[in-house]
Structure formats: C-alpha cells, structure tokens
Design a protein around this motif. Structure first.
Motif, short mmCIF file in Angstrom:
data_model
loop_
_atom_site.label_atom_id
_atom_site.label_comp_id
_atom_site.label_asym_id
_atom_site.label_seq_id
_atom_site.Cartn_x
_atom_site.Cartn_y
_atom_site.Cartn_z
N ASP A 1 -10.45 -1.42 0.64
CA ASP A 1 -9.97 -1.04 1.97
C ASP A 1 -10.18 0.45 2.17
N LYS A 2 -11.24 0.82 2.89
CA LYS A 2 -11.58 2.24 3.07
C LYS A 2 -10.60 2.97 3.98
N ARG A 3 -9.68 2.24 4.63
CA ARG A 3 -8.67 2.89 5.47
C ARG A 3 -7.51 3.44 4.66
N PHE A 4 -7.45 3.09 3.38
CA PHE A 4 -6.38 3.61 2.54
C PHE A 4 -6.44 5.14 2.52
N PRO A 5 -5.31 5.83 2.70
CA PRO A 5 -5.33 7.28 2.92
C PRO A 5 -5.89 8.12 1.77
N TYR B 1 -10.74 9.01 -6.24
CA TYR B 1 -10.36 9.98 -7.27
C TYR B 1 -8.93 10.47 -7.08
N GLU B 2 -8.51 10.61 -5.84
CA GLU B 2 -7.13 11.02 -5.59
C GLU B 2 -6.14 9.97 -6.08
N LEU B 3 -6.46 8.70 -5.83
CA LEU B 3 -5.57 7.63 -6.29
C LEU B 3 -5.56 7.57 -7.82
N GLN B 4 -6.72 7.73 -8.44
CA GLN B 4 -6.78 7.78 -9.90
C GLN B 4 -5.88 8.86 -10.46
N ARG B 5 -6.02 10.08 -9.95
CA ARG B 5 -5.26 11.22 -10.46
C ARG B 5 -3.76 11.04 -10.23
N THR B 6 -3.40 10.52 -9.06
CA THR B 6 -1.98 10.35 -8.74
C THR B 6 -1.32 9.35 -9.67
N VAL C 1 -7.63 -1.91 -4.25
CA VAL C 1 -6.93 -1.73 -2.98
C VAL C 1 -7.58 -2.63 -1.92
N LEU C 2 -6.83 -3.63 -1.47
CA LEU C 2 -7.29 -4.52 -0.41
C LEU C 2 -6.47 -4.24 0.86
N SER C 3 -6.85 -4.86 1.96
CA SER C 3 -6.18 -4.59 3.22
C SER C 3 -4.76 -5.13 3.25
N ASP C 4 -4.50 -6.22 2.51
CA ASP C 4 -3.18 -6.84 2.56
C ASP C 4 -2.29 -6.48 1.38
N ALA C 5 -2.87 -5.93 0.30
CA ALA C 5 -2.08 -5.62 -0.89
C ALA C 5 -2.89 -4.77 -1.85
N VAL C 6 -2.22 -4.26 -2.86
CA VAL C 6 -2.88 -3.54 -3.95
C VAL C 6 -2.64 -4.35 -5.22
N TYR C 7 -3.73 -4.71 -5.92
CA TYR C 7 -3.63 -5.52 -7.13
C TYR C 7 -3.91 -4.65 -8.35
N GLN D 1 0.81 -1.22 0.00
CA GLN D 1 0.00 0.00 0.00
C GLN D 1 0.84 1.27 0.00
N GLU D 2 2.17 1.11 -0.04
CA GLU D 2 3.04 2.28 -0.12
C GLU D 2 2.90 2.92 -1.50
N MET D 3 2.74 4.24 -1.53
CA MET D 3 2.47 4.93 -2.79
C MET D 3 3.60 4.75 -3.80
N ASP D 4 4.83 4.79 -3.35
CA ASP D 4 5.96 4.62 -4.27
C ASP D 4 5.93 3.23 -4.93
N ASP D 5 5.55 2.23 -4.15
CA ASP D 5 5.47 0.87 -4.67
C ASP D 5 4.34 0.75 -5.69
#
Length: 400
Positions: A115-119, A123-128, A155-161, A84-88
């Motif tokens: 995972d709604k806890r993702f910061p 739309y922010e993740l899409q744009r980034t 975005v899941l709790s254990d990983a991002v696919y 879930q690290e943004m750089d990764d």
C-alpha cells in the motif's frame, strides 16, 4: 500470541511451468484430507504461496503442529495482523518477538510496502520498528544478512501483516502428483523409510506384507499394521495387502537348497507383488533394500530377484548407510515400532550360510522342479486388504 493466518511456501512447486496449477490443486486436496477434522479453516492459493486462515485459535495451533508432515510444503510461517496505526504495529511486533527465543540472537526487519499510501516509506518503517524492538530487547544484535530472526512486515490497504518464525516443511512433491506404487513392507527399519521417501516424491502407496502363520505371530502382523498406519499420517490413506505365505515358504524349504532359499523366497515375493501391483494399477514396486547390507541385497542377489519382473523396482535406500536410515526412521516416528522383537517371514527360515553371489541359472534350475504358479495365484486371491487410517473414511479420499 494470537495468529491470524499461516503463510505456506511451496518451494519446489514454484519451479514448475504450465502444470504448476495441477500440483497446487493436489496440495490443496491433500491439506483438506489431512485437516478434515478442522471445519473452520480456509485456504487461499496464490502463485508462489498459500494462506490458511481460521478464527479459531485452537485450529491455528493444530495447523502449525501438523503442517510439517504435509509433502509439497517447503516452509510456513504463522502470521499476525495489526491496523495501519503505528502504535498497533509496534505493539504487535513486540508480541511476536516475545513469542520467540530471542536471547543473544541477531535480528533484522524486512518491509514490503504494497500500500503506497502508507505514510512511512519502506526504510522509515524498518528503522522505526527495529529501533522499538531493540530498545525492548537489548540482547538482540542487528545483522542485515542471514539474521537469526527476520521480522517481516507487509503493509496492505486493509491491514499490516507480520511474521518472524519460518518453520520447515516436509518438502518434496504433493502426494498423488506422481502416481502409485506398491511398497514391500517387512516390519523392519528400512522398508517404512523407503516408503516415506517415495511418499515425499508425490507417490501414493499401497503396501504388501508376507505373513506366515504359525511361524510368524499375530503380533508381527499387528506391528506391520501399525507401520502402515504411521505412513498414512503423511497425507493420504494406505492400503495394506497381507499375503498368506506359509505354503510357499514350506515348499521352498522342501525343494530349494538351503543356501539359495532366501533368493528364491525374495523372487516369489516379487512375483506376488507384481501380480498385486498389476491388479491395483500401480506403476512400480518399492523396497527398502540397501546394497550389501545382507546376503539378499548384493548386486548378484538383486539381479537374480529382478529377473522375475520387468516392472520398475524403486530402491530409494540403495546407497544409504544403516545409521542414516535409522536417523530418518527416528525422525518420521517409525523406528520404535520397527525394532519391536516380532519375527517376520524372512527371518524364520534364514540359512546359516546364504549365497551372496547366487547364479541366476542355478536358482532357476532349482525352482523348475516345483510349480510355484498355482501357490502364487492362490496367495494373491486369499490376501487380506486393510485400509489406514481407519478413522479417515471420507469424501476427500477420492480426490487423492
């Protein structure tokens, strides 16, 4: 590119109701059968999709290469994962884009934030992610509808696919979900295509071939064996019943007028096929006939041939043009085998002027002077039965 798993989409199976689980179970069994040589991959089935996972990169590549032949799969996508690290996330997105043909393509990012806890919100993740991709691939153009490349992020709790490539599957229904039929396999272009089309609708096949030595050679028999083997590559074994047909053909040539001999030949073949069908518990007979293509495939000829049985006769090519049939044969890989110049029993005694509109009552009258029943019974009893593919004798075959 290192892929973690493969997402399989069911397509037509998703429209099923209470019996959906039965179809999905059949698809799972077919995949197990087709990939029995890959011991490390695992399956997880969900309501509308399935995941195939393996830690072995070579197995993942084998799955990607061979899944397009499995009926019941609408499409599938190789899936990569990150933390879930943004750089990764951004680094993984770039790796996926580099693995695709991206020059002058349109592009969009689709996000499912389970995972709604993702910061970042959706739309922010899409744009980034989109901004980062576009800065590294300036030839891309953003298009929100019907984009060439849809980078999908979950975005899941254990990983991002993440996935971007959608590979078409074979479609249709899982093999074994619609019973069994008997394919009349001549060795030409049409009958293997007809078999493929029934396989696509979930029908398991046995095949029957009529062999007339010495008028037909061993090479012609081997050609049909190769075609049966090719059909077995679509997810289930195929048994080939080789019928000794010489005595029957010679009796037809001696007794039946030349211009209707092909009609009688086809009627005798249908009688034999019906006996074999009954013995193996199949529910129908499949042929590669296309209306009007040859003299034995006119409406009048087909009516005379059909009269010997009440079994359903499936003719999936009945309204197809020859060029369309050839296109499918090339696509499924049977065309080059089908055009090998080895004769079959329907070509060796072909009349120079066959009846295109045979009268059933006349055909039956000519046949009444010869008792074909004993010859037919003997041919069925003396048939040779071969199984394909030879290398896949395993426990999963019983599941199909």
């Amino acid at each position: 590119m290192k892929w973690e798993k493969i997402l399989v989409r069911y397509g037509e199976l998703s429209t099923k109701g209470k019996n959906r689980k039965t179809f999905i179970t059949q698809l799972r069994n077919n995949i197990k059968f087709s990939f029995i040589d890959l011991p490390n991959f695992k399956m997880t089935a969900e309501r509308d999709r399935m995941f195939l996972t393996s830690k072995d990169d070579a197995e993942i590549q084998q799955l990607i290469e061979r899944l397009p032949k499995i009926f019941g799969i609408q499409s599938f996508s190789p899936v990569a994962s990150s933390t879930q690290e943004m750089d990764d996330i951004l680094e993984t997105a770039l790796k996926i884009m580099k693995s695709l043909e991206h020059q002058d393509k349109t592009f969009r990012v689709t996000v499912k934030r389970t995972d709604k806890r993702f910061p970042l919100d959706t739309y922010e993740l899409q744009r980034t992610v989109a901004s980062h991709v576009l800065s590294n691939f300036p030839s891309l153009k953003v298009q929100m509808k019907d984009a060439d490349i849809d980078l999908r992020i979950e975005v899941l709790s254990d990983a991002v696919y993440m996935m971007a490539e959608v590979i078409p599957g074979a479609g249709g229904m899982p093999l074994g979900s619609n019973g069994r039929s008997l394919l009349m396999l001549s060795g030409g272009i049409d009958s293997p295509v007809a078999g493929y089309m029934l396989l696509k609708r979930g029908v398991r096949l046995d095949a029957i071939h009529f062999h007339s030595p010495p008028f037909t050679s061993e090479r012609s028999k081997e050609k049909v064996m190769d075609l049966a083997n090719q059909l077995s590559h679509f997810g289930a074994s195929v048994r080939l019943h080789v019928i000794p047909f010489t005595d029957i053909q010679q009796s037809i040539q001696a007794q039946i007028p030349d211009n209707v001999s092909m009609t009688t030949t086809r009627r005798m073949m249908m009688k034999i096929a019906d006996l074999v069908r009954e013995e193996i518990g199949a529910l129908g007979i499949v042929t590669g006939e296309s209306l009007g293509q040859v003299a034995s495939q006119t409406l009048e000829s087909l009516t005379a041939i059909n009269a010997v049985t009440t079994t359903p006769i499936f003719r999936p090519l009945i309204s197809s043009d020859k060029l369309d049939i050839i296109d499918i044969a090339q696509k499924i890989g049977t065309y080059e085998t089908s055009i090998l110049p080895y004769e079959d029993c329907c070509t060796i005694f072909t009349s120079s002027c066959p009846k295109t509109k045979p009268k059933l009552e006349k055909v039956e009258y000519y046949e009444s002077f010869k008792d074909f029943d004993e010859l037919i019974k003997e041919a069925v009893e003396k048939r040779e039965v071969l199984s394909f593919p030879n290398s896949k004798k395993n426990d999963f075959e019983n599941l199909l």
